[in-house]
Design a protein around this motif. Structure first.
Motif, PDB file in Angstrom:
ATOM      1  N   ALA A   9     -35.634  -5.648  -9.802  1.00  0.00           N
ATOM      2  CA  ALA A   9     -34.683  -5.436  -8.718  1.00  0.00           C
ATOM      3  C   ALA A   9     -35.041  -4.158  -7.953  1.00  0.00           C
ATOM      4  O   ALA A   9     -35.486  -3.167  -8.550  1.00  0.00           O
ATOM      5  N   TYR A  10     -34.843  -4.175  -6.639  1.00  0.00           N
ATOM      6  CA  TYR A  10     -35.218  -3.038  -5.799  1.00  0.00           C
ATOM      7  C   TYR A  10     -34.544  -1.753  -6.282  1.00  0.00           C
ATOM      8  O   TYR A  10     -35.186  -0.686  -6.324  1.00  0.00           O
ATOM      9  N   LYS A  11     -33.282  -1.820  -6.661  1.00  0.00           N
ATOM     10  CA  LYS A  11     -32.568  -0.617  -7.106  1.00  0.00           C
ATOM     11  C   LYS A  11     -33.180  -0.052  -8.387  1.00  0.00           C
ATOM     12  O   LYS A  11     -33.242   1.169  -8.569  1.00  0.00           O
ATOM     13  N   ASP A  12     -33.649  -0.927  -9.281  1.00  0.00           N
ATOM     14  CA  ASP A  12     -34.327  -0.454 -10.486  1.00  0.00           C
ATOM     15  C   ASP A  12     -35.713   0.086 -10.151  1.00  0.00           C
ATOM     16  O   ASP A  12     -36.190   1.041 -10.785  1.00  0.00           O
ATOM     17  N   ASP A  27     -32.100 -12.703  -5.049  1.00  0.00           N
ATOM     18  CA  ASP A  27     -31.531 -13.580  -6.070  1.00  0.00           C
ATOM     19  C   ASP A  27     -30.060 -13.211  -6.171  1.00  0.00           C
ATOM     20  O   ASP A  27     -29.718 -12.169  -6.743  1.00  0.00           O
ATOM     21  N   GLY A  28     -29.202 -14.030  -5.593  1.00  0.00           N
ATOM     22  CA  GLY A  28     -27.808 -13.627  -5.426  1.00  0.00           C
ATOM     23  C   GLY A  28     -27.749 -12.500  -4.416  1.00  0.00           C
ATOM     24  O   GLY A  28     -28.323 -12.574  -3.331  1.00  0.00           O
ATOM     25  N   ASP A  29     -27.082 -11.395  -4.767  1.00  0.00           N
ATOM     26  CA  ASP A  29     -26.991 -10.238  -3.873  1.00  0.00           C
ATOM     27  C   ASP A  29     -28.078  -9.206  -4.142  1.00  0.00           C
ATOM     28  O   ASP A  29     -28.145  -8.193  -3.437  1.00  0.00           O
ATOM     29  N   ALA A  30     -28.891  -9.421  -5.149  1.00  0.00           N
ATOM     30  CA  ALA A  30     -29.894  -8.429  -5.546  1.00  0.00           C
ATOM     31  C   ALA A  30     -31.247  -8.741  -4.915  1.00  0.00           C
ATOM     32  O   ALA A  30     -31.737  -9.869  -4.992  1.00  0.00           O
ATOM     33  N   LEU A  31     -31.840  -7.737  -4.279  1.00  0.00           N
ATOM     34  CA  LEU A  31     -33.179  -7.852  -3.727  1.00  0.00           C
ATOM     35  C   LEU A  31     -34.193  -7.578  -4.839  1.00  0.00           C
ATOM     36  O   LEU A  31     -34.111  -6.566  -5.535  1.00  0.00           O
ATOM     37  N   ARG A  56     -42.409 -10.991  12.963  1.00  0.00           N
ATOM     38  CA  ARG A  56     -41.602 -11.872  13.815  1.00  0.00           C
ATOM     39  C   ARG A  56     -42.201 -13.262  13.959  1.00  0.00           C
ATOM     40  O   ARG A  56     -41.472 -14.219  14.208  1.00  0.00           O
ATOM     41  N   ASP A  57     -43.512 -13.414  13.833  1.00  0.00           N
ATOM     42  CA  ASP A  57     -44.113 -14.734  13.972  1.00  0.00           C
ATOM     43  C   ASP A  57     -44.426 -15.382  12.621  1.00  0.00           C
ATOM     44  O   ASP A  57     -45.104 -16.406  12.567  1.00  0.00           O
ATOM     45  N   ILE A  58     -43.924 -14.794  11.526  1.00  0.00           N
ATOM     46  CA  ILE A  58     -44.149 -15.341  10.191  1.00  0.00           C
ATOM     47  C   ILE A  58     -42.917 -16.140   9.771  1.00  0.00           C
ATOM     48  O   ILE A  58     -41.815 -15.589   9.696  1.00  0.00           O
ATOM     49  N   PRO A  59     -43.067 -17.416   9.502  1.00  0.00           N
ATOM     50  CA  PRO A  59     -41.891 -18.212   9.102  1.00  0.00           C
ATOM     51  C   PRO A  59     -41.387 -17.783   7.728  1.00  0.00           C
ATOM     52  O   PRO A  59     -42.166 -17.381   6.853  1.00  0.00           O
ATOM     53  N   SER A  60     -40.103 -17.846   7.539  1.00  0.00           N
ATOM     54  CA  SER A  60     -39.516 -17.510   6.240  1.00  0.00           C
ATOM     55  C   SER A  60     -39.781 -18.630   5.238  1.00  0.00           C
ATOM     56  O   SER A  60     -39.746 -19.816   5.582  1.00  0.00           O
ATOM     57  N   LYS A  61     -40.062 -18.219   4.018  1.00  0.00           N
ATOM     58  CA  LYS A  61     -40.321 -19.178   2.958  1.00  0.00           C
ATOM     59  C   LYS A  61     -39.796 -18.612   1.644  1.00  0.00           C
ATOM     60  O   LYS A  61     -40.297 -17.615   1.156  1.00  0.00           O
ATOM     61  N   LYS A  62     -38.796 -19.234   1.102  1.00  0.00           N
ATOM     62  CA  LYS A  62     -38.192 -18.744  -0.135  1.00  0.00           C
ATOM     63  C   LYS A  62     -39.132 -18.999  -1.317  1.00  0.00           C
ATOM     64  O   LYS A  62     -39.531 -20.139  -1.574  1.00  0.00           O
ATOM     65  N   PRO A  63     -39.515 -17.934  -2.053  1.00  0.00           N
ATOM     66  CA  PRO A  63     -40.374 -18.152  -3.222  1.00  0.00           C
ATOM     67  C   PRO A  63     -39.571 -18.697  -4.393  1.00  0.00           C
ATOM     68  O   PRO A  63     -38.332 -18.701  -4.381  1.00  0.00           O
ATOM     69  N   VAL A  64     -40.285 -19.141  -5.412  1.00  0.00           N
ATOM     70  CA  VAL A  64     -39.642 -19.651  -6.628  1.00  0.00           C
ATOM     71  C   VAL A  64     -39.215 -18.469  -7.486  1.00  0.00           C
ATOM     72  O   VAL A  64     -40.043 -17.612  -7.841  1.00  0.00           O
ATOM     73  N   VAL A  65     -37.938 -18.400  -7.813  1.00  0.00           N
ATOM     74  CA  VAL A  65     -37.393 -17.318  -8.642  1.00  0.00           C
ATOM     75  C   VAL A  65     -36.977 -17.896  -9.991  1.00  0.00           C
ATOM     76  O   VAL A  65     -36.254 -18.883 -10.056  1.00  0.00           O
ATOM     77  N   HIS A  90     -35.879   1.733 -18.280  1.00  0.00           N
ATOM     78  CA  HIS A  90     -34.509   1.219 -18.310  1.00  0.00           C
ATOM     79  C   HIS A  90     -34.183   0.550 -16.975  1.00  0.00           C
ATOM     80  O   HIS A  90     -34.481   1.080 -15.904  1.00  0.00           O
ATOM     81  N   TYR A  91     -33.567  -0.613 -17.038  1.00  0.00           N
ATOM     82  CA  TYR A  91     -33.196  -1.333 -15.822  1.00  0.00           C
ATOM     83  C   TYR A  91     -31.825  -1.969 -16.023  1.00  0.00           C
ATOM     84  O   TYR A  91     -31.409  -2.299 -17.125  1.00  0.00           O
ATOM     85  N   THR A  92     -31.107  -2.119 -14.901  1.00  0.00           N
ATOM     86  CA  THR A  92     -29.735  -2.646 -14.954  1.00  0.00           C
ATOM     87  C   THR A  92     -29.655  -4.119 -14.578  1.00  0.00           C
ATOM     88  O   THR A  92     -28.716  -4.808 -14.961  1.00  0.00           O
ATOM     89  N   TYR A  93     -30.622  -4.595 -13.799  1.00  0.00           N
ATOM     90  CA  TYR A  93     -30.682  -6.000 -13.407  1.00  0.00           C
ATOM     91  C   TYR A  93     -31.713  -6.716 -14.283  1.00  0.00           C
ATOM     92  O   TYR A  93     -32.703  -6.115 -14.689  1.00  0.00           O
ATOM     93  N   PRO A  94     -31.511  -7.979 -14.583  1.00  0.00           N
ATOM     94  CA  PRO A  94     -32.487  -8.693 -15.421  1.00  0.00           C
ATOM     95  C   PRO A  94     -33.849  -8.801 -14.744  1.00  0.00           C
ATOM     96  O   PRO A  94     -33.934  -8.908 -13.520  1.00  0.00           O
ATOM     97  N   VAL A  95     -34.890  -8.758 -15.537  1.00  0.00           N
ATOM     98  CA  VAL A  95     -36.245  -8.940 -15.024  1.00  0.00           C
ATOM     99  C   VAL A  95     -36.434 -10.419 -14.660  1.00  0.00           C
ATOM    100  O   VAL A  95     -36.065 -11.308 -15.429  1.00  0.00           O
TER     101      VAL A  95
END
Length: 461
Positions: A77-80, A132-136, A31-40, A62-67
């Motif tokens: 991707a989290y789902k992969d 990245d988009g809708d993918a975590l 809760r006290d850590i500011p959000s910071k978007k990393p470089v993707v 095998h993975y369905t989302y790009p690396v």
């Protein structure tokens, strides 16, 4: 009037409770850590991803989302990720955007929060989850290592092997180990080579004076060393398991020393062998490599013939069968049969009567092939950043280890032991140990840093 006051008090209490809604246990960590978007990043080239399976070797992931890359680190991707490690290893709280790792000794990460939370406290994270988009996406290497996985990335970055954690059986060696130098060897950087284990005795060769006189020795069950003659020879360049004999080149002589019979025979060095790049010894024949091919020479009959009619980079021989490298490709050579290529990038290889051992040090993968069918029959994987040893004994048993961890494989029954030595000196944990196994007794010969030591570890699995 009293009812009105009671109603107002209830409203104030409700407002206070709503305003003071407690954070969830996980949410408090961030809760006290500011959000910071990393470089993707979406890289043009990604490594081939493999996961090690003991029965199958390196299996493609095998993975369905790009690396992707998160702050320069590979990300999946989290789902992969869930498909890779299993749902029991990871969890996700979508409202808080928090990821949990492991059910015991939990680890927490949060989207766009540059920290990782462990039982020992919080620590800064160079790469961390993000969308990245809708993918975590989750950092690949960092997260797997937190789970206890090993990661081997090839030197050129084209292949990545994931090593799942394995349960080890705790084993206490039969003998306590004390690190020391071979006596009467002098301390220093001395060449020592271990060849074989006969019943419970280790057989090898070592220098008594660095760069000078050497001798064969045996280390018995009581750790006593017995020297077999003093030989002013260069180090033996090859050992033949079948005949229990070693070949040395001493100036203009070929010297064949039998460790079983304690006999020694000398033969003149043929002119064709002068300047040979590599020498092997097999069933009484001396094989050597020169520009234009591989040659076989019989010291007894003095017959010389070329057995491989092409330039080669390296080779090994067993029972007249040859494995060699040409143009980075491995081939098997047999008389009256066309040379067969092997689909392997292994830098190190050796032959036994029934098997081919391939050690891909760039990926950290050992593969055992059936020598006739060239089909894989067994696999082992290791951390490529640590020293390892691999030894095929008696044409049946594979002893493979790193430090105090060792795997034993019976190639006839496919039985496997995974052992973790305990109660040994801390100084041995980071050292290279050559493990030798004869089916009933395991012995480890411990190599020291800067000097060779003759201490051995004896284990009855």
């Amino acid at each position: 009037m009293m009812k009105r006051k009671a109603l107002l008090a209830a409203c104030f209490l409700l407002a206070f409770l709503v305003a003071a809604k407690p954070y969830s246990t996980e949410e408090k960590f961030f809760r006290d850590i500011p959000s910071k978007k990393p470089v993707v990043e979406t890289p043009t080239h990604v490594p081939e991803l493999y996961i090690f399976r003991r029965s199958k070797g390196a299996v493609p992931v095998h993975y369905t989302y790009p690396v992707k890359k998160i702050n320069g680190d590979w990300a999946l991707a989290y789902k992969d990720f869930i498909r890779l490690v299993g749902e029991k290893r990871m969890g996700y709280f979508p409202e808080e955007k928090i990821i949990t790792i492991n059910q015991i000794n939990r680890i927490y990460m949060a989207a766009d929060k540059a920290v990782v939370v462990r039982s020992s406290g919080r620590a800064e994270a160079a790469s961390y989850p993000t969308f990245d988009g809708d993918a975590l996406y989750v950092p690949l290497v960092f997260t797997l290592k937190e789970m206890g996985y090993g990661i081997n990335l090839s030197d050129d970055g084209s292949r990545l092997l994931i090593l799942p954690p394995e349960d080890q059986t705790k084993v206490v060696p039969d003998r306590a180990v004390k690190v020391g130098s071979i006596s009467p060897y002098r301390d220093g950087a001395m060449a020592t080579e271990i060849y074989d284990i006969s019943t419970t005795q280790i057989m090898g060769w070592g220098e008594k004076v660095p760069g000078g006189m050497g001798s064969f020795f045996q280390i018995n069950e009581k750790q006593s060393i017995r020297f077999i003659g003093d030989l002013a020879l260069d180090a033996p360049v090859y050992y033949d398991d079948e005949t229990k004999s070693a070949l040395a080149v001493d100036g203009q002589r070929l010297v064949i020393y039998s460790l079983d019979k304690m006999s020694r025979k000398s033969y003149p060095l043929p002119y064709a062998m002068e300047g040979a790049e590599r020498i092997c010894y097999d069933r009484g024949h001396v094989y050597f490599q020169r520009p234009g091919g591989i040659y076989a020479y019989s010291p007894k009959s003095k017959v010389l013939k070329r057995v491989v009619d092409r330039d080669t980079e390296d080779f090994d021989v067993q029972d007249g069968r040859i494995i060699y490298r040409r143009g980075g490709v491995l081939f098997i050579h047999e008389d009256d049969r066309e040379d067969r290529p092997l689909d392997s990038k292994a830098a190190h290889f050796s032959l036994s009567a029934s098997y081919i051992l391939l050690d891909d040090g760039d990926l950290g993968l050992v593969t055992i092939l059936d020598r006739d069918t060239l089909q894989a029959v067994s696999f082992a994987a290791y951390d490529k950043n640590k020293g390892h040893s691999v030894k095929l004994m008696g044409d049946r048993y594979l002893a493979f280890g790193q430090g105090r961890l060792v795997q034993l494989k019976d190639l006839d029954s496919d039985a496997t032991y995974l052992l973790d030595m305990v109660n040994i000196e801390d100084t041995l944990k980071g050292r290279r140990v050559l493990w030798l196994y004869n089916g009933s007794v395991l012995k480890g010969y411990v190599y020291g840093d800067g000097r060779k030591i003759a201490q051995t570890i004896t284990v009855h699995p």
